[in-house]
Scaffold this active site. Structure first.
Site, PDB file in Angstrom:
ATOM      1  N   TYR A 121     -23.845  43.268  41.409  1.00  0.00           N
ATOM      2  CA  TYR A 121     -23.299  41.789  41.198  1.00  0.00           C
ATOM      3  C   TYR A 121     -24.390  40.794  41.441  1.00  0.00           C
ATOM      4  O   TYR A 121     -24.685  40.717  42.804  1.00  0.00           O
ATOM      5  CB  TYR A 121     -21.938  41.912  41.711  1.00  0.00           C
ATOM      6  CG  TYR A 121     -21.315  40.325  42.122  1.00  0.00           C
ATOM      7  CD1 TYR A 121     -21.599  39.415  41.102  1.00  0.00           C
ATOM      8  CD2 TYR A 121     -20.240  39.975  42.957  1.00  0.00           C
ATOM      9  CE1 TYR A 121     -20.950  38.334  41.380  1.00  0.00           C
ATOM     10  CE2 TYR A 121     -19.582  38.947  42.917  1.00  0.00           C
ATOM     11  CZ  TYR A 121     -19.959  37.991  42.128  1.00  0.00           C
ATOM     12  OH  TYR A 121     -19.481  36.627  42.232  1.00  0.00           O
ATOM     13  N   LYS A 149     -22.368  42.709  37.003  1.00  0.00           N
ATOM     14  CA  LYS A 149     -22.075  41.327  36.711  1.00  0.00           C
ATOM     15  C   LYS A 149     -22.899  40.228  37.033  1.00  0.00           C
ATOM     16  O   LYS A 149     -23.509  40.210  38.133  1.00  0.00           O
ATOM     17  CB  LYS A 149     -20.523  41.346  37.252  1.00  0.00           C
ATOM     18  CG  LYS A 149     -20.227  39.913  37.170  1.00  0.00           C
ATOM     19  CD  LYS A 149     -19.253  39.289  38.521  1.00  0.00           C
ATOM     20  CE  LYS A 149     -19.078  37.672  38.294  1.00  0.00           C
ATOM     21  NZ  LYS A 149     -18.092  37.262  39.455  1.00  0.00           N
ATOM     22  N   VAL A 169     -15.918  38.077  33.739  1.00  0.00           N
ATOM     23  CA  VAL A 169     -15.424  38.246  35.038  1.00  0.00           C
ATOM     24  C   VAL A 169     -15.250  36.766  35.267  1.00  0.00           C
ATOM     25  O   VAL A 169     -15.996  36.187  36.095  1.00  0.00           O
ATOM     26  CB  VAL A 169     -15.971  39.056  36.233  1.00  0.00           C
ATOM     27  CG1 VAL A 169     -15.484  39.019  37.273  1.00  0.00           C
ATOM     28  CG2 VAL A 169     -16.353  40.324  35.689  1.00  0.00           C
TER      29      VAL A 169
END
EC number: 4.1.2.-
Length: 314
Positions: free
Chosen positions: A144, A172, A216
């Site tokens: 992330y 992400k 997301v």
């Protein structure tokens, strides 16, 4: 744990994966009914997964016990209907591995790891951090990249090295840098099974055009069917529909403009929680020491939400 390259040709985790807010009843207790309403709202809206305890979930402001309670409760409610992703990052490797075990025991499908913060570290130490965490879990792990909050990037070269580890299944990115995102998606040549998720919803359609596999996105908490419809249009190669739905997603901007823009992210979380409370899903309490929206902001937001419900057909 390096190993040979995978044989599967598509990402296991992809699509609309909302970073859900954490409904709170008080400073250290979940809003149980709000949790259930929020999760059902999202699943009924067609999401492809649920991301617990990301930045939008106020992870760094919550006690370890409350985080664990939330993961266990959410996994019970979701009951394997969609994959569950759990943010596990702590500056302590030991605590990060310990919470990865909590996520595994609760039935999560994957864990999500951002960079440590506070003490500056270099990319070599960052790789050591990731490798150490992997030794504490058997779950698939997503990286992330959140430099606005952690002040540290997963540099593209570092991601390429970490991609040699089968247990790491994607990334992400919330950097808002599409050139960087394009560098990431070039890793499909060596990891066709990887997922590449974008954080900023205004970039969702463009990220899919350059090789992304999903989003997301904070706004999914409010209007999940809007985001899941865009992903369905993308899978059907309907570019016109994707762009039309992206325009609708962009129309959520007035919600975020009500928030105090003097600091990043947290006011957006607060405004999203207030919007959810207006919609009757959960209350708008933020973890201390943060304050919820003012009555004036709530009044403005109520008008915006009603208008969007009409224009979006939600």
């Amino acid at each position: 744990m390096p190993s040979s390259l995978p044989t599967q040709q598509s990402s296991r985790f992809q699509g609309t994966i909302p970073p859900i807010v954490t409904p709170l009843a008080d400073d250290d207790r979940l809003d149980d009914a709000g949790c259930e309403r929020l999760l059902e709202h999202l699943i009924e809206g067609g999401v492809d997964g649920i991301f617990l305890l990301g930045s939008s979930g106020e992870i760094v402001s919550l006690s370890q016990q409350l985080r664990a309670d939330f993961v266990r409760k959410a996994c019970r409610i979701i009951n394997q209907r969609v994959p569950v992703f759990v943010g596990i990052t702590d500056n302590s490797v030991v605590e990060t591995k310990r919470f990865a075990q909590v996520a595994s025991d609760a039935g999560a499908d994957a864990v999500v790891l951002t960079t440590p913060f506070y003490y500056p570290i270099d990319q070599s130490e960052l790789k050591t951090f990731v490798q150490s965490v992997l030794q504490g879990t058997d779950l698939p792990l997503l990286l992330y990249n959140m430099p606005a909050m952690t002040k540290l990037w997963f540099e593209a070269e570092t991601v390429a090295e970490l991609a040699q580890m089968d247990q790491i299944v994607g990334i992400k990115d919330s950097s808002q840098d599409l050139d960087y995102f394009r560098q990431l998606t070039s890793l499909k040549s060596v990891r066709p099974d990887w997922t590449f998720l974008i954080g900023h919803e205004t970039l969702l359609a463009e990220s899919l055009r350059v090789g992304g596999t999903g989003g997301v996105n904070l706004g999914t908490n409010l209007f999940p069917s809007l985001f899941s419809s865009l992903m369905q249009a993308h899978r059907a190669n309907d570019d016109a529909a994707v762009q039309g739905l992206q325009t609708k997603i962009d129309s959520l901007a007035p919600i975020y403009k009500i928030a105090n823009s003097s600091s990043p992210l947290l006011p957006l979380i607060g405004i999203t929680k207030t919007a959810l409370s207006i919609m009757g899903i959960c209350n708008d309490r933020l973890a201390p020491p943060h304050h919820p929206c003012t009555p004036e902001q709530r009044q403005q937001l109520t008008a915006v939400i009603e208008r969007l419900k009409t224009t979006l057909g939600a």
